[in-house]
Write a protein that holds these residues in place. Structure first.
Motif, short mmCIF file in Angstrom:
data_model
loop_
_atom_site.label_atom_id
_atom_site.label_comp_id
_atom_site.label_asym_id
_atom_site.label_seq_id
_atom_site.Cartn_x
_atom_site.Cartn_y
_atom_site.Cartn_z
N MET A 146 0.85 -1.19 0.00
CA MET A 146 0.00 0.00 0.00
C MET A 146 0.88 1.24 0.00
O MET A 146 1.66 1.45 0.94
CB MET A 146 -0.90 -0.01 1.24
N ASN A 147 0.78 2.02 -1.05
CA ASN A 147 1.54 3.26 -1.19
C ASN A 147 0.60 4.45 -1.22
O ASN A 147 -0.60 4.31 -1.46
CB ASN A 147 2.38 3.22 -2.47
N SER A 148 1.17 5.62 -1.02
CA SER A 148 0.39 6.87 -1.06
C SER A 148 -0.87 6.75 -0.21
O SER A 148 -1.98 7.10 -0.65
CB SER A 148 0.02 7.21 -2.51
N LEU A 149 -0.71 6.27 0.99
CA LEU A 149 -1.86 6.02 1.86
C LEU A 149 -2.57 7.31 2.22
O LEU A 149 -1.94 8.37 2.38
CB LEU A 149 -1.41 5.28 3.12
N LYS A 150 -3.89 7.18 2.36
CA LYS A 150 -4.75 8.31 2.70
C LYS A 150 -5.50 8.01 3.99
O LYS A 150 -5.70 6.84 4.34
CB LYS A 150 -5.76 8.53 1.57
N PRO A 151 -5.95 9.03 4.69
CA PRO A 151 -6.72 8.78 5.93
C PRO A 151 -7.92 7.87 5.70
O PRO A 151 -8.26 7.06 6.59
CB PRO A 151 -7.15 10.18 6.35
N GLU A 152 -8.53 7.95 4.55
CA GLU A 152 -9.70 7.11 4.25
C GLU A 152 -9.34 5.64 4.04
O GLU A 152 -10.23 4.80 3.90
CB GLU A 152 -10.48 7.63 3.04
N ASP A 153 -8.06 5.32 4.02
CA ASP A 153 -7.63 3.92 3.95
C ASP A 153 -7.60 3.28 5.34
O ASP A 153 -7.36 2.07 5.46
CB ASP A 153 -6.24 3.81 3.33
N THR A 154 -7.82 4.07 6.37
CA THR A 154 -7.82 3.55 7.74
C THR A 154 -8.92 2.52 7.91
O THR A 154 -10.09 2.78 7.61
CB THR A 154 -8.01 4.69 8.74
N ALA A 155 -8.54 1.33 8.36
CA ALA A 155 -9.50 0.23 8.51
C ALA A 155 -8.77 -0.98 9.07
O ALA A 155 -7.55 -1.00 9.17
CB ALA A 155 -10.13 -0.12 7.16
N VAL A 156 -9.57 -1.99 9.42
CA VAL A 156 -9.02 -3.31 9.70
C VAL A 156 -8.98 -4.06 8.37
O VAL A 156 -10.01 -4.14 7.69
CB VAL A 156 -9.85 -4.07 10.74
N TYR A 157 -7.85 -4.59 8.03
CA TYR A 157 -7.66 -5.29 6.76
C TYR A 157 -7.65 -6.80 7.02
O TYR A 157 -6.98 -7.28 7.92
CB TYR A 157 -6.36 -4.85 6.10
N TYR A 158 -8.40 -7.51 6.16
CA TYR A 158 -8.54 -8.95 6.31
C TYR A 158 -8.05 -9.67 5.07
O TYR A 158 -8.40 -9.31 3.94
CB TYR A 158 -10.01 -9.33 6.52
N CYS A 159 -7.28 -10.70 5.29
CA CYS A 159 -6.86 -11.59 4.22
C CYS A 159 -7.98 -12.60 3.97
O CYS A 159 -8.63 -13.07 4.92
CB CYS A 159 -5.59 -12.32 4.66
#
Length: 115
Positions: free
Chosen positions: A82-95
């Motif tokens: 994940m590059n150029s991350l934004k505040p709206e990318d904030t979350a719990v990420y699940y595989c």
């Protein structure tokens, strides 16, 4: 027994980068479809990136050009760069893995993008 173990969680400033990893056991990753989903507080879980094979990938429109899903079949590991991350990318990420007709999920890993 199938198990997915994620790692790579963290707090990063806007514009920064993170790489998530998901190590799969009990499956053969090379013949599995897999992906990364995320869920932000108060929102539904959504698909971020999906890989049917090493050469077939799909991305949520808002992450195209910023996120890259990849797999290392020898290590039975799937990654999300994940590059150029934004505040709206904030979350719990699940595989997520679809293997032998069944769906499997990791435990989730927190990604926070904030200054």
């Amino acid at each position: 027994q199938v198990q997915l173990v994620e790692s790579g969680e963290g707090l990063v400033e806007p514009g920064g980068s993170l790489r998530l990893s998901c190590v799969a056991s009990g499956i053969i990753l090379s013949i599995s479809s897999m992906g990364w989903y995320r869920q932000a507080p108060g929102k539904e879980r959504e698909l971020v990136a999906f890989s049917r094979s090493a050469s077939s990938t799909d991305y949520k429109d808002s992450v195209k050009g910023r996120f890259t899903i990849s797999r290392d079949n020898a290590r039975n590991t799937v990654y999300l760069q994940m590059n150029s991350l934004k505040p709206e990318d904030t979350a719990v990420y699940y595989c997520y893995v679809f293997y032998n007709g069944n769906h499997y999920w990791g435990q989730g890993t927190q990604v926070t993008v904030s200054s």
